[in-house]
Motif scaffolding. Structure first.
Motif, PDB file in Angstrom:
ATOM      1  N   ARG A   3       0.844  -1.190   0.000  1.00 65.22           N
ATOM      2  CA  ARG A   3       0.000   0.000   0.000  1.00 65.22           C
ATOM      3  C   ARG A   3       0.883   1.244   0.000  1.00 65.22           C
ATOM      4  NH1 ARG A   3      -4.237  -3.117   3.398  1.00 65.22           N
ATOM      5  NH2 ARG A   3      -6.138  -2.233   2.539  1.00 65.22           N
ATOM      6  N   ILE A  14       4.080   1.948   6.096  1.00 65.35           N
ATOM      7  CA  ILE A  14       4.622   0.955   7.021  1.00 65.35           C
ATOM      8  C   ILE A  14       3.948   0.980   8.390  1.00 65.35           C
ATOM      9  CG2 ILE A  14       6.925   0.631   6.009  1.00 65.35           C
ATOM     10  CD1 ILE A  14       6.529   2.917   8.982  1.00 65.35           C
ATOM     11  N   LEU A  15       3.065   1.966   8.609  1.00 64.79           N
ATOM     12  CA  LEU A  15       2.422   2.099   9.911  1.00 64.79           C
ATOM     13  C   LEU A  15       1.002   2.594   9.724  1.00 64.79           C
ATOM     14  CD1 LEU A  15       2.553   2.805  13.132  1.00 64.79           C
ATOM     15  CD2 LEU A  15       3.093   5.076  12.317  1.00 64.79           C
ATOM     16  N   ARG A  16       0.074   2.077  10.545  1.00 67.44           N
ATOM     17  CA  ARG A  16      -1.284   2.625  10.540  1.00 67.44           C
ATOM     18  C   ARG A  16      -1.471   3.401  11.832  1.00 67.44           C
ATOM     19  NH1 ARG A  16      -7.210  -0.125   9.824  1.00 67.44           N
ATOM     20  NH2 ARG A  16      -8.127   1.794   9.017  1.00 67.44           N
ATOM     21  N   ARG A  23      -2.693   5.073   6.757  1.00 66.55           N
ATOM     22  CA  ARG A  23      -1.548   4.185   6.557  1.00 66.55           C
ATOM     23  C   ARG A  23      -0.450   5.043   5.937  1.00 66.55           C
ATOM     24  NH1 ARG A  23      -6.236   1.131   5.689  1.00 66.55           N
ATOM     25  NH2 ARG A  23      -6.155  -1.007   6.497  1.00 66.55           N
ATOM     26  N   LYS A 214       1.449   3.496  21.145  1.00 64.50           N
ATOM     27  CA  LYS A 214       1.846   2.693  19.984  1.00 64.50           C
ATOM     28  C   LYS A 214       2.807   3.486  19.096  1.00 64.50           C
ATOM     29  CE  LYS A 214       0.318   0.796  15.580  1.00 64.50           C
ATOM     30  NZ  LYS A 214      -0.762   0.380  14.679  1.00 64.50           N
ATOM     31  N   MET A 218       6.636   2.689  18.036  1.00 65.28           N
ATOM     32  CA  MET A 218       7.010   2.583  16.614  1.00 65.28           C
ATOM     33  C   MET A 218       8.096   3.582  16.262  1.00 65.28           C
ATOM     34  SD  MET A 218       5.567   0.121  15.086  1.00 65.28           S
ATOM     35  CE  MET A 218       5.880   0.456  13.364  1.00 65.28           C
TER      36      MET A 218
ATOM     37  N   ASP B  83       3.921  -2.564  10.042  1.00 61.79           N
ATOM     38  CA  ASP B  83       2.844  -2.700  11.015  1.00 61.79           C
ATOM     39  C   ASP B  83       1.735  -3.587  10.429  1.00 61.79           C
ATOM     40  OD1 ASP B  83       0.487  -0.123  12.226  1.00 61.79           O
ATOM     41  OD2 ASP B  83       0.661  -2.236  12.750  1.00 61.79           O
ATOM     42  N   GLU B  85      -1.232  -3.723  10.975  1.00 67.33           N
ATOM     43  CA  GLU B  85      -2.489  -3.021  10.732  1.00 67.33           C
ATOM     44  C   GLU B  85      -2.511  -2.310   9.379  1.00 67.33           C
ATOM     45  OE1 GLU B  85      -4.399  -0.984  14.083  1.00 67.33           O
ATOM     46  OE2 GLU B  85      -2.878  -1.925  15.342  1.00 67.33           O
ATOM     47  N   VAL B  86      -1.347  -2.212   8.726  1.00 64.96           N
ATOM     48  CA  VAL B  86      -1.312  -1.680   7.365  1.00 64.96           C
ATOM     49  C   VAL B  86      -1.837  -2.761   6.426  1.00 64.96           C
ATOM     50  CG1 VAL B  86       0.244  -0.997   5.482  1.00 64.96           C
ATOM     51  CG2 VAL B  86       0.560  -0.053   7.756  1.00 64.96           C
ATOM     52  N   GLU B  87      -1.541  -3.996   6.784  1.00 60.97           N
ATOM     53  CA  GLU B  87      -1.990  -5.141   5.986  1.00 60.97           C
ATOM     54  C   GLU B  87      -3.367  -5.581   6.493  1.00 60.97           C
ATOM     55  OE1 GLU B  87      -0.143  -5.652   3.527  1.00 60.97           O
ATOM     56  OE2 GLU B  87       1.704  -4.686   4.176  1.00 60.97           O
TER      57      GLU B  87
END
Lengths: 384, 109
Positions: A3, A14-16, A23, A214, A218, B83, B85-87
């Motif tokens: 994505r 790489i992070l949500r 994202r 979080k 991260m 992460d 949560e991205v997937e």
């Protein structure tokens, strides 16, 4: 299917973010994370140019990231702050000695001066000694009370203007819940303030108040920051654990719950007929107190006299009566007489006078800064 | 690089943030041969890995690692530096030679 970042539409996400559900890629994450902290600092007008700021450093994830971000933002936005690392050694073997090694490494890595104060040195009682006497149930109370005072003592020893701690959004939300569960109205009314200050004591702020735990983890992971991560040996019985578990479950269902709880806390007002304690000075050591003796002095007295329940929970109300009536049954002789706060303040003032004299500064005439600064200006608003 | 065998995929798994203390030998890193589901599609997901770890690698306090077939809230899962949560979160498909990192956030700062 990789994505793309929802902000730059270029790099891989790489992070949500729990806050927004976006994202994003690592560069955009660094940018939003750091910018939000900068905005918190500027909007809340936390600092003034020339402030000597102590970063409460435990070697853990929050304080390590805080030290890194404070240093980065101070340089990038020219806050003009003098940063220090301030650490408390509670004397918990196998836990604190390891995390202090991390703080010492942080000192080298970030190039910041470090002061470590210990319970042993300040009070004569390490946490290990306290737990041996008191047992494992109420020891967190001792630690919390002593740590708060120890940080203020350390801050005076360095003549600081401000202390910052790494409390994050999760911590603040947990505290609101804890105070709600325990009916602690005075604490409930204070715990959402980003800066707690006044009554002549050193201002204490939480720049991470709106930062999710979080994201802090991260950030440390992506920036490869060195931190120490183990549960305190004595913590499994701490009440906060229940609030934390509850909060984590709430976050899982609805991630914005954490900020929403903080928002609710900020909007609450104490009913006018609720009696809040009036603040005074401890008769023994001069620290801020709601009673004749501050909590730390009551607890120390209890340890010395072999009355470890003194000052804990319900018995707190009767502490003064008990102290007056009980003869000195069992004097352990461990405690050192804590330095009186007047003395600490005198020394800090003397340090300040020497510094200003040395810098050739003349007192600023602005009412806001109390005539003690070379220059007086809030950190200017800057569009990042 | 480990070879993919018929019935397993090889994963490198890491534990940090205190997570390692719950594992056998307090391990921070290990290689796991995760049994693949027997159907045609490669449906091995993170859920399968979590269950496997809960049943074979966690040495104590399983309830601090996993709850209801997923990790406890407060544990971050990072797959190949991304992460989860991205997937697709717990349904993210795992492939041979993937790296999975579990970081606990549940400790003092």
């Amino acid at each position: 299917m990789p994505r793309k970042c929802e902000i730059c539409h270029d790099a891989r996400a790489i992070l949500r973010r729990p806050k927004t559900g976006q994202r994003i890629c690592n560069e955009c994450f660094y940018y939003v994370f750091e910018t939000e902290i900068h905005n918190t600092i500027v909007e809340s007008k936390l600092f003034r140019r020339g402030d000597r700021v102590g970063i409460g450093a435990s070697g853990g994830k929050d304080s390590t990231v805080l030290a890194y971000v404070m240093k980065t933002l101070n340089e990038r936005h020219d806050y003009g702050l003098e940063l220090y690392l301030l650490s408390v050694d509670e004397g918990i073997s196998g836990y604190r000695d390891d995390s202090l090694e991390t703080v010492k490494r942080n000192k080298e890595q970030y190039g910041l001066p470090l002061l470590i104060v210990s319970y042993e040195q300040l009070y004569g009682w390490s946490m290990d000694a306290i737990v041996e006497t008191v047992g494992r149930k109420n020891n967190c109370t001792f630690c919390g009370v002593f740590r708060r005072q120890a940080l203020d003592r350390g801050a005076l020893m360095l003549d600081l203007d401000h202390i910052v701690t790494g409390h994050n959004a999760d911590d603040v939300a947990e505290t609101i819940l804890m105070n709600l569960f325990r009916g602690d109205i005075p604490r409930l009314s204070r715990c959402t303030e980003i800066t707690t200050a006044g009554d002549g004591y050193i201002a204490r702020s939480k720049p991470f108040k709106y930062a999710y735990e979080k994201e802090i983890v991260m950030y440390a992971y992506l920036r490869r920051l060195d931190y120490f991560s183990t549960e305190c040996t004595y913590s499994p019985n701490a009440y906060r654990g229940y609030a934390r578990e509850f909060l984590k479950d709430l976050e899982f269902v609805r991630p914005s719950a954490i900020l929403d709880i903080i928002h609710s806390g900020e909007a609450m007002r104490v009913a006018s007929d609720v009696q809040l304690p009036t603040l005074t000075q401890c008769e023994k050591c001069g620290y801020i107190s709601s009673n004749a003796l501050c909590k730390a002095c009551v607890l120390l007295e209890g340890l010395e006299r072999g009355l470890p329940k003194l000052g804990i929970a319900k018995s707190a109300r009767h502490a003064q009566e008990i102290l007056a009536s009980e003869p000195t049954v069992h004097n352990v002789g461990k405690a050192v007489e804590p330095v009186h706060f007047e003395r600490l303040r005198e020394k800090a003032q003397a340090m300040r006078d020497r510094r200003l004299k040395h810098a050739g500064a003349s007192p600023c005439s602005s009412a806001a800064c109390g005539g003690e600064r070379k220059a007086c200006a809030c950190i200017p608003d800057s569009t990042a | 690089m480990a070879e993919k065998s018929e019935n397993t995929i090889n994963l490198s798994v890491e534990f940090s943030g205190g997570m390692e203390l719950l594992m056998k030998d307090k391990m921070r890193k290990t290689q796991i041969d995760l049994p693949v589901s027997s159907q045609q599609q490669p449906t091995t997901t993170v859920r399968d890995l979590i269950i496997y770890i809960r049943d074979n690698v966690v040495a104590e306090k399983k309830e601090l690692f996993s709850k209801d077939d997923t990790v406890c809230p407060g544990i971050l899962v990072i797959i190949n530096e991304i992460d989860w949560e991205v997937e697709d979160g717990i349904d993210t498909v795992l492939n041979n030679n993937d790296n999975v990192l579990f970081i606990s956030t549940l400790h003092g700062g």
